[in-house]
Design an enzyme around this catalytic site. Structure first.
Site, mmCIF file in Angstrom:
data_model
loop_
_atom_site.group_PDB
_atom_site.id
_atom_site.type_symbol
_atom_site.label_atom_id
_atom_site.label_comp_id
_atom_site.label_asym_id
_atom_site.label_seq_id
_atom_site.Cartn_x
_atom_site.Cartn_y
_atom_site.Cartn_z
ATOM 1 N N LYS A 177 -19.034 -51.005 24.684
ATOM 2 C CA LYS A 177 -19.327 -49.707 24.063
ATOM 3 C C LYS A 177 -20.417 -49.847 23.018
ATOM 4 O O LYS A 177 -20.335 -50.700 22.144
ATOM 5 C CB LYS A 177 -18.063 -49.150 23.399
ATOM 6 C CG LYS A 177 -16.896 -48.957 24.341
ATOM 7 C CD LYS A 177 -15.630 -48.551 23.604
ATOM 8 C CE LYS A 177 -15.099 -49.613 22.675
ATOM 9 N NZ LYS A 177 -13.755 -49.337 22.151
ATOM 10 N N THR A 209 -15.448 -39.555 13.954
ATOM 11 C CA THR A 209 -15.471 -40.597 14.982
ATOM 12 C C THR A 209 -14.234 -41.496 14.927
ATOM 13 O O THR A 209 -14.192 -42.545 15.557
ATOM 14 C CB THR A 209 -16.729 -41.484 14.819
ATOM 15 O OG1 THR A 209 -16.727 -41.985 13.473
ATOM 16 C CG2 THR A 209 -17.997 -40.712 15.080
ATOM 17 N N GLY A 211 -11.044 -42.939 15.978
ATOM 18 C CA GLY A 211 -10.247 -42.943 17.214
ATOM 19 C C GLY A 211 -11.034 -42.719 18.494
ATOM 20 O O GLY A 211 -10.439 -42.494 19.555
ATOM 21 N N THR A 212 -12.359 -42.803 18.434
ATOM 22 C CA THR A 212 -13.144 -42.610 19.672
ATOM 23 C C THR A 212 -12.807 -43.706 20.694
ATOM 24 O O THR A 212 -12.685 -43.426 21.891
ATOM 25 C CB THR A 212 -14.660 -42.633 19.397
ATOM 26 O OG1 THR A 212 -14.957 -43.763 18.584
ATOM 27 C CG2 THR A 212 -15.135 -41.370 18.722
ATOM 28 N N GLY A 213 -12.672 -44.938 20.211
ATOM 29 C CA GLY A 213 -12.380 -46.057 21.121
ATOM 30 C C GLY A 213 -11.006 -45.893 21.761
ATOM 31 O O GLY A 213 -10.832 -46.134 22.966
ATOM 32 N N CYS A 214 -10.006 -45.466 20.956
ATOM 33 C CA CYS A 214 -8.646 -45.253 21.490
ATOM 34 C C CYS A 214 -8.677 -44.151 22.536
ATOM 35 O O CYS A 214 -8.055 -44.261 23.606
ATOM 36 C CB CYS A 214 -7.695 -44.832 20.364
ATOM 37 S SG CYS A 214 -7.590 -45.999 19.009
HETATM 38 N N1 LIG Z 1 -21.640 -40.149 17.557
HETATM 39 C C1 LIG Z 1 -21.294 -40.372 18.841
HETATM 40 N N2 LIG Z 1 -21.698 -39.508 19.804
HETATM 41 C C2 LIG Z 1 -21.359 -39.717 21.109
HETATM 42 N N3 LIG Z 1 -20.618 -40.756 21.516
HETATM 43 C C3 LIG Z 1 -20.185 -41.646 20.593
HETATM 44 C C4 LIG Z 1 -20.508 -41.511 19.216
HETATM 45 N N4 LIG Z 1 -19.921 -42.553 18.537
HETATM 46 C C5 LIG Z 1 -19.285 -43.282 19.459
HETATM 47 N N5 LIG Z 1 -19.446 -42.756 20.698
HETATM 48 C C6 LIG Z 1 -18.860 -43.239 21.951
HETATM 49 O O1 LIG Z 1 -17.469 -43.400 21.663
HETATM 50 C C7 LIG Z 1 -16.921 -44.474 22.408
HETATM 51 C C8 LIG Z 1 -16.315 -45.473 21.443
HETATM 52 O O2 LIG Z 1 -17.400 -46.245 20.947
HETATM 53 P P1 LIG Z 1 -17.411 -47.164 19.678
HETATM 54 O O3 LIG Z 1 -18.433 -48.209 19.948
HETATM 55 O O4 LIG Z 1 -17.570 -46.316 18.448
HETATM 56 O O5 LIG Z 1 -15.932 -47.768 19.756
HETATM 57 P P2 LIG Z 1 -14.925 -48.226 18.655
HETATM 58 O O6 LIG Z 1 -15.669 -48.806 17.499
HETATM 59 O O7 LIG Z 1 -13.952 -49.092 19.355
HETATM 60 O O8 LIG Z 1 -14.223 -46.894 18.230
HETATM 61 P P3 LIG Z 1 -13.187 -46.694 16.999
HETATM 62 O O9 LIG Z 1 -13.979 -45.921 15.992
HETATM 63 O O10 LIG Z 1 -12.093 -45.890 17.579
HETATM 64 O O11 LIG Z 1 -12.738 -48.040 16.517
HETATM 65 C C9 LIG Z 1 -18.100 -45.007 23.240
HETATM 66 O O12 LIG Z 1 -18.095 -44.352 24.499
HETATM 67 C C10 LIG Z 1 -19.312 -44.602 22.422
HETATM 68 O O13 LIG Z 1 -20.486 -44.534 23.216
HETATM 69 C C1 LIG Z 2 -3.261 -47.915 15.258
HETATM 70 C C2 LIG Z 2 -4.753 -48.011 15.354
HETATM 71 N N1 LIG Z 2 -5.302 -48.457 16.498
HETATM 72 C C3 LIG Z 2 -6.640 -48.541 16.608
HETATM 73 C C4 LIG Z 2 -7.471 -48.199 15.558
HETATM 74 C C5 LIG Z 2 -8.982 -48.334 15.702
HETATM 75 O O1 LIG Z 2 -9.628 -47.182 15.480
HETATM 76 C C6 LIG Z 2 -6.848 -47.720 14.370
HETATM 77 N N2 LIG Z 2 -7.576 -47.337 13.292
HETATM 78 N N3 LIG Z 2 -5.492 -47.646 14.304
#
Ligand SMILES: Nc1ncnc2c1ncn2[C@@H]1O[C@H](COP(=O)(O)OP(=O)(O)OP(=O)(O)O)[C@@H](O)[C@H]1O
Ligand SMILES: Cc1ncc(CO)c(N)n1
Length: 274
Positions: A177, A209, A211-214
């Site tokens: 990602k 943003t 929880g985007t990854g979750c």
């Molecule tokens: N501002 C944004 N606009 C569009 N897509 C985004 C944006 N920020 C993140 N994404 C998308 O969100 C998803 C999660 O990406 P990211 O690399 O932020 O993961 P993460 O760091 O694991 O997330 P988290 O913030 O939940 O820990 C990917 O598909 C990424 O391309």
């Molecule tokens: C419980 C939990 N899982 C994943 C993340 C990553 O965003 C978070 N902040 N909290």
């Protein structure tokens, strides 16, 4: 009769502010027309501004929830998120080894959006060597990919290509990602069976943003049982996430990085509500 509604399991930690962890996962499952089930790994004191404390469950408690659920309920797909320790990582791996399960998506959660460590560095080895070989798809962000590979963080899509190929030595499916890069698009790379698919969506200008990854990994798990291929499931999951990021502008939750919004429009996989 076999249900048309897939049953999907999340193995993850909590978030009282409703944006990440099991809250994000269950909302995603429901929005995408799947039935959600849960195994909790850790109770996390966190809000949109950061993580204040973690109450970690032990390996036996997590494995106990998992076996108890699986003895009774058939699950069509699994998403694994925050595990918290090497002990829990090994306990989950042991249960997965004993059963025929799949598809399994692993979000290798290591650090929160706010920069708090959610998996000690010493536990990364257990994740890489014991759990990752048992799953179908891993979804690292750029810092997580660097930790798994023991090298520097990618700073370009070109670096990401190289790292996705290196990560494919660990797991048959890799979704690297690129949310942490800059640029007009937020680019992710999907590598399945040696083939790379570049997934581009416009970068949304928002602070929401959390929880985007979750959300992305649980959307993939929710959609995979109803899509022909991983590429189809991941593409649709990213479309869903981008819509949820756009719709987050309707929310005003907390004072930090707010959550995405899961009810942004009728999604085609939702059961007919007419
Ligand atoms: N501002 C944004 N606009 C569009 N897509 C985004 C944006 N920020 C993140 N994404 C998308 O969100 C998803 C999660 O990406 P990211 O690399 O932020 O993961 P993460 O760091 O694991 O997330 P988290 O913030 O939940 O820990 C990917 O598909 C990424 O391309
Ligand atoms: C419980 C939990 N899982 C994943 C993340 C990553 O965003 C978070 N902040 N909290």
């Amino acid at each position: 009769m076999m249900s048309q509604i897939p049953t999907v399991l999340t193995i993850a930690g909590t978030d009282p502010s409703g944006g990440a962890g099991i809250s994000a996962d269950l909302k995603t499952f429901s929005a995408l027309g799947a039935f959600g089930t849960v195994v909790v790994t850790a109770v996390v004191t966190q809000n949109t501004q950061g993580v204040a404390a973690i109450h970690q469950l032990d390996g036996a408690t997590v494995a106990g929830q998992l076996t108890n659920l699986l003895d009774d309920v058939h699950v069509d797909a699994i998403k694994i998120g925050m595990l918290g320790t090497a002990e829990v990582t090994r306990a989950v791996a042991q249960v997965l080894r004993e059963r025929e399960l799949g598809p399994i998506v692993l979000d290798p959660v290591m650090v929160s959006t706010s920069g708090h460590r959610l998996l000690p560095a010493a536990a990364v080895e257990a994740l890489r060597d014991e759990l990752i070989p048992l799953v179908d798809l891993i979804t690292p962000n750029l810092p997580e990919a660097a930790d798994l590979l023991g090298g520097p963080e990618a700073t370009s899509v070109c670096d990401m290509m190289r790292q996705a190929r290196a990560l494919a030595q660990l797991c048959p499916g890799v979704l690297l990602k690129g949310g942490h890069l800059d640029g007009p698009d937020s680019t992710d790379l999907l590598l399945i069976d040696g083939r790379i698919t570049e997934l581009d969506e416009p970068r949304i200008a928002t602070r929401n943003t959390h929880g985007t990854g979750c959300t992305l990994s649980s959307a993939i798990a929710a959609l995979r049982p109803r899509r022909q291929t991983w590429v189809d499931a991941v593409r649709d999951a990213k479309t869903y996430l981008t819509g949820a990021l756009r719709a987050s502008e309707e929310l005003s939750i907390g004072h930090g990085n707010g959550p995405v919004h899961h009810f942004w429009r009728a999604w085609p996989d939702q059961p007919d509500q007419s």
